[in-house]
Scaffold this active site. Structure first.
Site, short mmCIF file in Angstrom:
data_model
loop_
_atom_site.label_atom_id
_atom_site.label_comp_id
_atom_site.label_asym_id
_atom_site.label_seq_id
_atom_site.Cartn_x
_atom_site.Cartn_y
_atom_site.Cartn_z
N GLU A 469 -29.76 -41.55 -0.92
CA GLU A 469 -29.09 -42.18 0.36
C GLU A 469 -29.97 -42.04 1.65
O GLU A 469 -30.10 -40.97 2.19
CB GLU A 469 -27.87 -41.83 0.85
N ASP A 542 -25.11 -37.78 1.13
CA ASP A 542 -24.55 -36.86 1.91
C ASP A 542 -23.40 -36.13 1.49
O ASP A 542 -22.36 -36.94 0.85
CB ASP A 542 -24.40 -37.19 3.47
N ASP A 544 -20.34 -35.66 2.99
CA ASP A 544 -19.48 -36.36 4.00
C ASP A 544 -18.82 -37.48 3.35
O ASP A 544 -18.80 -37.86 2.35
CB ASP A 544 -20.22 -36.67 5.41
N ASP A 546 -18.79 -40.68 4.30
CA ASP A 546 -19.61 -41.81 4.00
C ASP A 546 -20.42 -41.59 2.83
O ASP A 546 -20.56 -42.65 1.67
CB ASP A 546 -20.60 -41.91 5.05
#
Length: 690
Positions: A469, A542, A544, A546
């Site tokens: 990403e 990541d 998180d 997102d």
């Protein structure tokens, strides 16, 4: 405490069941949660068989807080009279004798899911304690067992003192029932000596099976009550539409045809050993009748959803009934395409099975006495004669549908032929395109995306593709990777929502097209697993919200267009850490670096350090993304094979993710609104990035 006495009565009872305890995998497949659930299915299916025979219209399943499970029905109740050959009550015969029951020879059950007569006795053998109560003849009869041995417990706990019967067993009368009230209640505790520590009853799997059974037995209500939490949850399933309603429920796409029902029956003869009154097994030729009921529906997509059942027992690996269905389907549709070749502009091309199965949702059920399965787990039907019977029914019914003069039938059959032929032409075009787009050799120019940082090895089994990403993480990952066998492909943020997009939109999207091109095995029905350029595909995003969203989008892409990669276990999710804790060591001893992967793990680590009097550098570093790590940290925690953790994506994970994604991001607004309203009370504000 269990008595140490061991009399001839114990030997007689445990002789067969000891083999079950010694080789449980032979009877239930495994000793983990899958085997535990299989035991529960065996008990539930006995009640379902009663409902199939017209006895009882409700089954209750209760998951108790102490780990036990209880199944209740209002059917005829297990026989309590004495079985003449053994001198034991019917209850004791059912729960202690292998290959004993009412499903041999068709006397009590015309067609049933249980047929080997080992289900209840196997569950009993693998239970630390099993209690059974039977309402019959105006009385409530009861008996308890400890690891297959009948006797009496001192109280309601499986750990209580157990006294086995020595001379003869006793079926106790513990109450009275109203006239005409019958039924069976079975509660058992799985034996921790047999099953693994993490084996547990999975509520979602239980609900899925209950829903499926309610579809297959119209009018039967199945109620599941989970008392393992502070607030007991109860779910009820009942459907009156049968397998037509089931097919509509399973269908993942818009309709090309209505749901068609194909029904019929056939007879066959087979020679089977029949137990005579003298106790001898005599080979006897018997005539069997096989009833076939199929619900088929073609949709606008290309995915195939197939469920097959024998006497309402799922056969996920198919068998002769599924072979017969595909045989009849191929015969009719090839014939129809040949008859309409001029209109369809087919030429000399020939339909293949995948062309016909594209977009098909089918629920296939057959019912017959004493079906032959491959193993006690009943995943594959083996009765040879069923193949031709199913093929004949499908051929006859489908041919009649195509010959129908009704306007709706004529319109739908024409649309179906158009769809099948277009699938065939797409397959032929894709195959021709693939032949011209084989992977370039080292002497030829490469057509792979310029942003791909490829690896050097040609060994597919050893190679790994990291889908990363963002470009910031790519820079770090280039230094952290082992370029011999690790390739990197960056993507920009969130890729296209392929759940809502058409195939042409997906192929026109730069990120999706790059992923498909780099993997090099095509997409959709033409995907060729052997052509895949990498042994592992690792999604690295990541840690998180997102990042989870991006993983879900990627997972949906793989599930819809490159599913064989998931089925072969080649798709993984990297597990980057959330925190980096530098633990201080006294003196000149170097400090220790510890990574944690959740808030709970971090708090546990800090509490443990505080308790031992150790300190750490403040503040604790929290990674907001992969780009915050240096190459050494990323390699150590996420990319180096020696220290990383990977989560393998299983097919059921992808199905669950796709279902949730369809709910949250699909075209249907009403279910999404209901979900938001129902879930608002459970919102954890701390999980939202601010």
């Amino acid at each position: 405490m269990v008595t140490a006495e061991y009399s001839a009565h114990h030997l007689q009872v445990l002789e067969g069941l000891e083999a079950v305890r010694k080789r449980p995998g032979m009877y239930i497949g495994s000793t983990d949660s899958r085997g535990l659930m299989h035991c529960l299915w065996e008990i539930i299916d006995n009640s379902v068989d009663e409902a199939l025979g017209g006895y009882g219209s409700r089954i209750d399943i209760v998951l108790h807080p102490d780990g036990s499970v209880e199944v209740r029905d209002r059917a005829r109740g297990i026989p309590v009279d004495i079985e003449p050959r053994t001198g034991l009550s019917g209850v004791e015969v059912v729960f202690t004798k292998l290959h004993a029951g009412g499903k041999f020879g068709g006397g009590s059950y015309a067609a049933s899911g249980g047929l080997h007569g080992v289900g209840a006795s196997v569950v009993n053998a693998l239970s630390e304690r099993l209690d059974v109560e039977v309402d019959r003849d105006g009385k409530t009869w009861a008996m308890s067992f400890h690891r297959g041995e009948p006797g009496v417990f001192s109280n309601g706990s499986p750990a209580s003192t157990f006294t086995p019967f020595e001379e003869r067993s006793e079926l106790r009368v513990v109450g009275k029932t109203a006239r005409g009230v019958t039924g069976t209640r079975i509660r058992y505790w799985a034996d921790p000596q047999i099953f693994t520590k993490d084996a547990a009853f999975h509520l979602d799997e239980l609900e899925q099976r209950a829903r499926q059974t309610a579809f297959l037995v119209p009018g039967l209500e199945i109620v599941i009550r989970d008392e393992r939490t502070d607030v007991a949850a109860e779910t009820s399933y009942r459907f009156d539409g049968g397998i037509s309603e089931f097919a509509e429920f399973l269908a993942p796409d818009g309709a090309v045809t209505d749901t068609w029902r194909l029904t019929g029956s056939g007879t066959f003869t087979e020679t089977v050993p029949v137990l005579q009154a003298t106790g001898a097994m005599v080979p006897t030729e018997v005539e069997r009748e096989c009833h076939v009921d199929v619900a088929v529906r073609w949709g606008t997509g290309y995915e195939t959803v197939a469920r097959s059942f024998v006497n309402i027992i799922a056969t996920p690996k198919g068998g002769t009934h599924q072979q017969g269905f595909e045989l009849g389907l191929m015969k009719v549709l090839r014939s129809q395409v040949e008859q309409n070749a001029r209109r369809l502009k087919v030429g000399n091309d020939r339909l293949e099975k995948d062309d016909i199965l594209a977009g098909l949702t089918v629920v296939l059920t057959v019912r017959l006495p004493e079906p032959q399965f491959e193993g006690q787990t009943k995943e594959v039907l083996g009765t040879p004669a069923v193949r031709q019977i199913v093929a004949n029914v499908v051929t006859s019914e489908l041919t009649a549908r195509f010959a129908s003069t009704r306007r709706d039938d004529k319109a739908q059959t024409a649309l179906l032929l158009d769809k099948i032929v277009s699938e065939m032409k797409a397959r032929i075009s894709a195959r021709a395109h693939k032949e011209t787009q084989r992977r370039k050799t080292a002497l030829e120019s490469s057509s792979l995306p310029t942003k791909l940082a490829d690896c050097r090895t040609n060994d597919v089994a050893q190679s790994e593709l990291f889908i990363v990403e963002g470009d910031s993480a790519l820079g770090t990952a280039k230094h952290a990777r082992n370029s011999e066998y690790q390739a990197l492909l960056p993507i920009r943020g969130k890729i296209l929502n392929v759940q809502k997009a058409s195939i042409s939109d997906m192929l026109g999207n730069a990120e999706c097209a790059s992923i498909i091109q780099v993997i090099g095995a095509g997409s959709g029905r033409t995907f060729d697993l052997e052509s895949a350029r990498y042994g592992k595909v690792i999604l690295m995003s990541d840690a998180d919200v997102d990042g989870a969203h991006i993983r879900t989008l990627l997972l949906t892409l793989f599930f819809r267009y490159m599913r064989p990669l998931i089925e072969d276990g080649r798709v993984y999710a990297a597990v980057p850490p959330l925190h980096r804790v530098i633990v201080q060591n006294p003196g000149s001893k170097p400090n220790e670096t510890v990574y944690t992967y959740s808030e709970q793990e971090l708090h546990g680590l800090l509490a443990k350090l505080s308790k031992s009097g150790r300190t750490w550098h403040e503040p604790v570093q929290r990674y907001k993304g992969l780009g915050e790590m240096d190459a050494e940290q990323l390699a150590t925690t996420t990319m180096d094979r020696a220290g990383r953790t990977l989560r393998r994506v299983r097919l059921e994970d992808a199905e669950a993710a796709t279902a949730v994604f369809e709910l949250l991001m699909g075209n249907e607004v009403a279910p999404r609104r209901d979900f938001i309203i129902d879930s608002s009370a459970r919102l954890d504000r701390e999980r939202i990035d601010v």
